[in-house]
Design a protein around this motif. Structure first.
Motif, PDB file in Angstrom:
ATOM      1  N   ALA A 119      14.822   5.583  -8.693  1.00  0.00           N
ATOM      2  CA  ALA A 119      15.206   5.622  -7.268  1.00  0.00           C
ATOM      3  C   ALA A 119      14.718   6.868  -6.565  1.00  0.00           C
ATOM      4  CB  ALA A 119      16.840   5.408  -7.114  1.00  0.00           C
ATOM      5  N   LYS A 120      14.668   7.888  -7.474  1.00  0.00           N
ATOM      6  CA  LYS A 120      14.705   9.391  -7.038  1.00  0.00           C
ATOM      7  C   LYS A 120      12.985   9.538  -6.795  1.00  0.00           C
ATOM      8  CE  LYS A 120      15.341  14.204  -8.076  1.00  0.00           C
ATOM      9  NZ  LYS A 120      14.270  14.769  -7.482  1.00  0.00           N
ATOM     10  N   ILE A 121      12.412   8.842  -7.664  1.00  0.00           N
ATOM     11  CA  ILE A 121      10.808   8.863  -7.358  1.00  0.00           C
ATOM     12  C   ILE A 121      10.288   8.366  -5.991  1.00  0.00           C
ATOM     13  CG2 ILE A 121       8.617   7.903  -8.267  1.00  0.00           C
ATOM     14  CD1 ILE A 121       9.784   8.313 -10.967  1.00  0.00           C
ATOM     15  N   ILE A 122      11.247   7.042  -5.751  1.00  0.00           N
ATOM     16  CA  ILE A 122      10.714   6.339  -4.615  1.00  0.00           C
ATOM     17  C   ILE A 122      11.255   7.019  -3.280  1.00  0.00           C
ATOM     18  CG2 ILE A 122      11.289   4.277  -3.431  1.00  0.00           C
ATOM     19  CD1 ILE A 122      10.759   2.740  -5.648  1.00  0.00           C
ATOM     20  N   LYS A 123      12.440   7.770  -3.279  1.00  0.00           N
ATOM     21  CA  LYS A 123      13.083   8.500  -2.089  1.00  0.00           C
ATOM     22  C   LYS A 123      12.013   9.564  -1.940  1.00  0.00           C
ATOM     23  CE  LYS A 123      16.255   8.166   0.753  1.00  0.00           C
ATOM     24  NZ  LYS A 123      16.233   6.820   1.548  1.00  0.00           N
ATOM     25  N   ASP A 124      11.631  10.453  -3.207  1.00  0.00           N
ATOM     26  CA  ASP A 124      10.692  11.413  -2.920  1.00  0.00           C
ATOM     27  C   ASP A 124       9.407  11.104  -2.219  1.00  0.00           C
ATOM     28  OD1 ASP A 124      12.694  13.152  -3.534  1.00  0.00           O
ATOM     29  OD2 ASP A 124      11.921  13.326  -5.705  1.00  0.00           O
ATOM     30  N   GLY A 125       8.800   9.916  -2.822  1.00  0.00           N
ATOM     31  CA  GLY A 125       7.595   9.450  -2.408  1.00  0.00           C
ATOM     32  C   GLY A 125       7.255   9.085  -1.200  1.00  0.00           C
ATOM     33  N   LEU A 126       8.625   8.416  -0.507  1.00  0.00           N
ATOM     34  CA  LEU A 126       8.566   7.723   1.024  1.00  0.00           C
ATOM     35  C   LEU A 126       8.849   8.814   1.920  1.00  0.00           C
ATOM     36  CD1 LEU A 126       9.876   4.244   0.199  1.00  0.00           C
ATOM     37  CD2 LEU A 126       7.648   4.719   0.813  1.00  0.00           C
ATOM     38  N   SER A 149       0.788  -1.156   0.128  1.00  0.00           N
ATOM     39  CA  SER A 149      -0.062   0.084   0.047  1.00  0.00           C
ATOM     40  C   SER A 149       0.850   1.201   0.058  1.00  0.00           C
ATOM     41  CB  SER A 149      -0.997   0.036   1.255  1.00  0.00           C
ATOM     42  OG  SER A 149      -0.241  -0.116   2.388  1.00  0.00           O
ATOM     43  N   ALA A 150       2.023   1.273   0.604  1.00  0.00           N
ATOM     44  CA  ALA A 150       2.940   2.469   0.708  1.00  0.00           C
ATOM     45  C   ALA A 150       3.365   2.795  -0.666  1.00  0.00           C
ATOM     46  CB  ALA A 150       3.852   2.229   1.882  1.00  0.00           C
ATOM     47  N   LEU A 151       3.774   1.772  -1.367  1.00  0.00           N
ATOM     48  CA  LEU A 151       4.468   1.877  -2.432  1.00  0.00           C
ATOM     49  C   LEU A 151       3.432   2.119  -3.714  1.00  0.00           C
ATOM     50  CD1 LEU A 151       7.295  -1.215  -2.532  1.00  0.00           C
ATOM     51  CD2 LEU A 151       7.522   1.406  -2.311  1.00  0.00           C
ATOM     52  N   ASP A 152       2.362   1.437  -3.435  1.00  0.00           N
ATOM     53  CA  ASP A 152       1.193   1.777  -4.328  1.00  0.00           C
ATOM     54  C   ASP A 152       1.002   3.183  -4.596  1.00  0.00           C
ATOM     55  OD1 ASP A 152       0.711  -0.819  -5.049  1.00  0.00           O
ATOM     56  OD2 ASP A 152      -0.842  -1.254  -3.654  1.00  0.00           O
ATOM     57  N   GLU A 153       0.966   4.071  -3.405  1.00  0.00           N
ATOM     58  CA  GLU A 153       0.844   5.319  -3.478  1.00  0.00           C
ATOM     59  C   GLU A 153       1.627   6.168  -4.371  1.00  0.00           C
ATOM     60  OE1 GLU A 153       0.314   6.471   0.625  1.00  0.00           O
ATOM     61  OE2 GLU A 153      -1.457   5.355   0.882  1.00  0.00           O
ATOM     62  N   ILE A 154       2.932   5.662  -4.655  1.00  0.00           N
ATOM     63  CA  ILE A 154       3.962   6.587  -5.516  1.00  0.00           C
ATOM     64  C   ILE A 154       3.468   6.076  -6.951  1.00  0.00           C
ATOM     65  CG2 ILE A 154       6.218   6.770  -5.957  1.00  0.00           C
ATOM     66  CD1 ILE A 154       6.880   5.406  -3.360  1.00  0.00           C
ATOM     67  N   LYS A 155       3.237   7.447  -7.761  1.00  0.00           N
ATOM     68  CA  LYS A 155       3.192   7.153  -9.118  1.00  0.00           C
ATOM     69  C   LYS A 155       4.362   6.997  -9.774  1.00  0.00           C
ATOM     70  CE  LYS A 155      -0.864  10.651  -9.027  1.00  0.00           C
ATOM     71  NZ  LYS A 155      -1.347  11.914  -9.382  1.00  0.00           N
ATOM     72  N   GLY A 156       3.995   6.092 -11.062  1.00  0.00           N
ATOM     73  CA  GLY A 156       5.409   5.842 -11.662  1.00  0.00           C
ATOM     74  C   GLY A 156       5.945   4.650 -11.262  1.00  0.00           C
ATOM     75  N   ILE A 157       5.540   3.848 -10.279  1.00  0.00           N
ATOM     76  CA  ILE A 157       6.031   2.493  -9.743  1.00  0.00           C
ATOM     77  C   ILE A 157       5.126   1.600  -9.900  1.00  0.00           C
ATOM     78  CG2 ILE A 157       6.964   1.351  -7.819  1.00  0.00           C
ATOM     79  CD1 ILE A 157       8.557   3.712  -8.669  1.00  0.00           C
ATOM     80  N   GLY A 158       5.364   0.459 -10.697  1.00  0.00           N
ATOM     81  CA  GLY A 158       4.550  -0.701 -11.016  1.00  0.00           C
ATOM     82  C   GLY A 158       4.901  -1.696 -10.255  1.00  0.00           C
ATOM     83  N   GLU A 159       4.128  -2.644 -10.713  1.00  0.00           N
ATOM     84  CA  GLU A 159       4.292  -4.161  -9.934  1.00  0.00           C
ATOM     85  C   GLU A 159       5.756  -4.909 -10.208  1.00  0.00           C
ATOM     86  OE1 GLU A 159       2.421  -5.800  -7.823  1.00  0.00           O
ATOM     87  OE2 GLU A 159       1.059  -4.316  -7.999  1.00  0.00           O
ATOM     88  N   LYS A 160       6.347  -4.522 -11.244  1.00  0.00           N
ATOM     89  CA  LYS A 160       7.686  -5.460 -11.539  1.00  0.00           C
ATOM     90  C   LYS A 160       8.732  -4.672 -10.458  1.00  0.00           C
ATOM     91  CE  LYS A 160      11.063  -6.318 -15.013  1.00  0.00           C
ATOM     92  NZ  LYS A 160      11.330  -6.207 -16.607  1.00  0.00           N
TER      93      LYS A 160
END
Length: 603
Positions: free
Chosen positions: A596-603, A553-564
């Motif tokens: 990596a940048k998207i996830i770091k910003d998203g979390l 659920s935490a990763l789902d909320e970040i746009k641009g991050i898919g299942e893979k």
């Protein structure tokens, strides 16, 4: 039946029909004239006749009867004579179908050697040379305590020399260190007379017989006499002996010293063996304690086995007790002997002590046996469950269910399988609850049980011999409803816990009844293990599912991050916490710099 068998049968019936109606011993012989069974009887004809007057059920008795080719008998005057003769003949012939005393180890005895100046020592060899033997002692520390007492009370020689009057008079010996440290009074050089030494030996024999009260009384009188004669040094030496005896008596006396010359017997049994404990009481003290085992041969009763044990032990220890304490009524008569079944008081304490000893011996034998053959423990536990719950067969396969959820969220269930009373982890199964909304444990249980056994029926996999629910009556009823629907007849039990979340009781039957389980017993520990195992398995699955959902659920909320990308991150970092703690460079090595940048910003 061929002609030879017919002739044998007629021949045996002829002997039986002419048997006297008197006490005696009968012996069965096979076609090689080997004695295969020895029995006693108050009435020979009435005892032997049933063996040949009917068809026996399949089993050991039928096998015995099929091998009998001849019968011998000996008429005696009384039942006691029959008991003694039976014991003697069993020892002589060791018949295949008689119970035999199982001496799996030699217990030590105390020997008073037959010589001019007797030595006293412990031994495991009985040599019939006129020496006196006291024992055997099944409790080694008790024997050593008596030897230590004797050593402190009386100076005795320990050397192996032949201290004959001729050799002593010829001056063949010199005193040794034992004399100088005052452990020996020097009979080898004539410093201690034969009369004085034998007086000590007579007192030692009384101690070994358990008559410490008499010795103590004698020492007290001697001490007072010496004191009245102003011989204070000698009186002090006697007083030291008196205190040693009194100290020993205080430790060894178990009940009132009024109880004198009494035998105590108790018995415990399992499927293949009987264990009998024998205590001999003298002046309130246990003078002998011995536990032994009989291997059963023909499904003998407790009464028959205990009768054999009583005769064996009284003969072995030369007991002439006029009273025998037993745990139940005995159909046995001994001349001038009273059988007592105490209900309270000191005699009941003695019987309880004997029972405690025999139960401990049985438990020790069981542990030894199970170490040699671990399979025996599993079989014993399965038999205990079968007996406690009155199951139609031993529960080879036991399955236990448990649910786990938090306010209905991430609802899961687990099934653990025990085969031969041991976990079979390859058969464990996890279930995600599919049809139940919210926290409904009973509905969840019905769903899981139905899914499991519908599939088992479809795939024709083995069904359990017992189903256990981790819960009380409601869970049991849920399982019963499903089994009834599937037309399955499988016994159901429930395991309940107390307020401290500890296994407290086992429920069985409809309506459910509480089955008493002794805390700490092997059966209780098995049930505790089953309950702990299913709870652990269900909770672990629930936590895994919940943590994965939370990560997702935490990763789902970040746009641009898919299942893979999520899968790659979880495979590498294992948890959301580690993903949060990772640097942007560490994330980039797995999923590239941009993501990596998207996830770091998203979390």
């Amino acid at each position: 039946m061929n002609s030879q068998e017919l002739n044998t049968s007629e021949y045996l019936k002829g002997i039986v029909s002419n048997l006297p109606e008197k006490p005696g011993i009968y012996q069965y012989l096979n076609s090689e004239s080997t004695v295969i069974y020895v029995g006693k009887a108050k009435n020979l004809k009435r005892r032997v006749y049933p063996y040949f007057s009917k068809e026996h059920e399949p089993g050991k008795t039928r096998v015995l009867v099929s091998k009998i080719a001849d019968i011998r008998y000996i008429v005696v005057n009384s039942e006691q004579d029959a008991l003694l003769l039976e014991n003697s003949l069993i020892k002589q012939y060791k018949p295949r179908y008689n119970v035999l005393l199982k001496d799996d180890k030699t217990y030590p005895s105390i020997c008073v050697q037959n010589e001019y100046f007797p030595r006293i020592f412990k031994t495991r060899k009985i040599i019939r040379n006129g020496s006196l033997y006291f024992g055997p002692y099944s409790h080694y520390p008790s024997m050593m305590a008596i030897l230590e007492l004797i050593k402190h009370l009386y100076p005795l020689r320990t050397c192996n020399f032949n201290l004959s009057p001729e050799n002593i008079h010829a001056g063949k010996f010199n005193v040794c260190l034992e004399y100088h440290i005052k452990n020996c009074a020097g009979p080898c050089v004539g410093l201690q007379s034969h009369e004085d030494y034998q007086k000590n030996i007579a007192e030692i024999k009384e101690i070994l017989k358990g008559n410490t009260q008499e010795i103590s009384k004698h020492l007290q009188e001697e001490m007072q006499k010496l004191a009245s004669e102003m011989k204070f040094e000698e009186a002090q030496k006697v007083k030291e002996k008196f205190l040693l005896i009194e100290n020993y008596r205080a430790k060894s006396e178990v009940v009132s010293s009024i109880l004198h010359n009494i035998d105590v017997f108790s018995i415990e049994e399992d499927e293949n063996s009987a264990f009998i404990n024998y205590l001999h009481i003298t002046n309130g003290s246990i003078n002998q304690a011995f536990t032994f085992e009989y291997k059963k041969k023909l499904n003998e009763t407790k009464e028959e086995l205990l009768s054999l044990g009583i005769i064996e032990m009284r003969e072995r220890y030369k007991s002439l007790s006029k009273e025998i304490i037993v745990p139940f009524l005995m159909d046995i008569e001994l001349n001038e002997v009273t059988f007592t079944i105490p209900q309270r008081g000191d005699k009941k304490k003695l019987l309880d002590l004997s029972l405690l000893n025999v139960k401990q011996y049985k438990a020790d034998r069981m542990k030894q046996s199970e170490k040699l053959n671990p399979e025996q423990r599993s079989i014993r536990l399965m038999k205990e469950i079968q007996q406690e719950l009155h199951l139609p067969k031993m529960p080879y396969q036991i399955e236990c269910f448990d649910n786990s959820n938090i306010q209905g969220a991430d609802a899961v269930a687990a099934c653990v399988v025990f085969k031969k009373a041991k976990p079979s982890k390859s058969d464990y199964r996890k279930y995600i609850i599919k049809t139940v909304e919210g926290a409904d444990d009973y509905a969840s249980m019905r769903e899981v049980v139905k899914r499991r056994y519908s599939r088992a029926i479809e795939e024709e996999t083995p069904l359990p011999d017992l189903i256990i629910t981790d819960g009380g009556k409601g869970q049991m009823e849920s399982v019963r409803q499903v089994l009834e629907e599937l037309k399955l007849d499988i016994p159901i039990a429930g395991l309940a816990k107390d307020k401290r979340h500890r296994t407290s009781e086992l429920l069985y039957g409809f309506p459910p009844q509480t089955i008493g389980l002794k805390q700490g017993s092997p059966l209780f520990r098995l049930m505790e293990q089953i309950q702990d195992e299913v709870h652990r398995f269900a909770i672990t699955f629930h936590r895994d599912k919940r943590s994965k959902r939370q990560v997702a659920s935490a990763l789902d909320e970040i746009k641009g991050i898919g299942e893979k990308t999520k899968t790659e991150l979880l495979r590498h970092f294992k948890s959301l916490k580690r993903i949060r703690e990772a640097t942007e460079e560490e994330l980039a090595t797995v999923i590239g710099a941009a993501k990596a940048k998207i996830i770091k910003d998203g979390l």
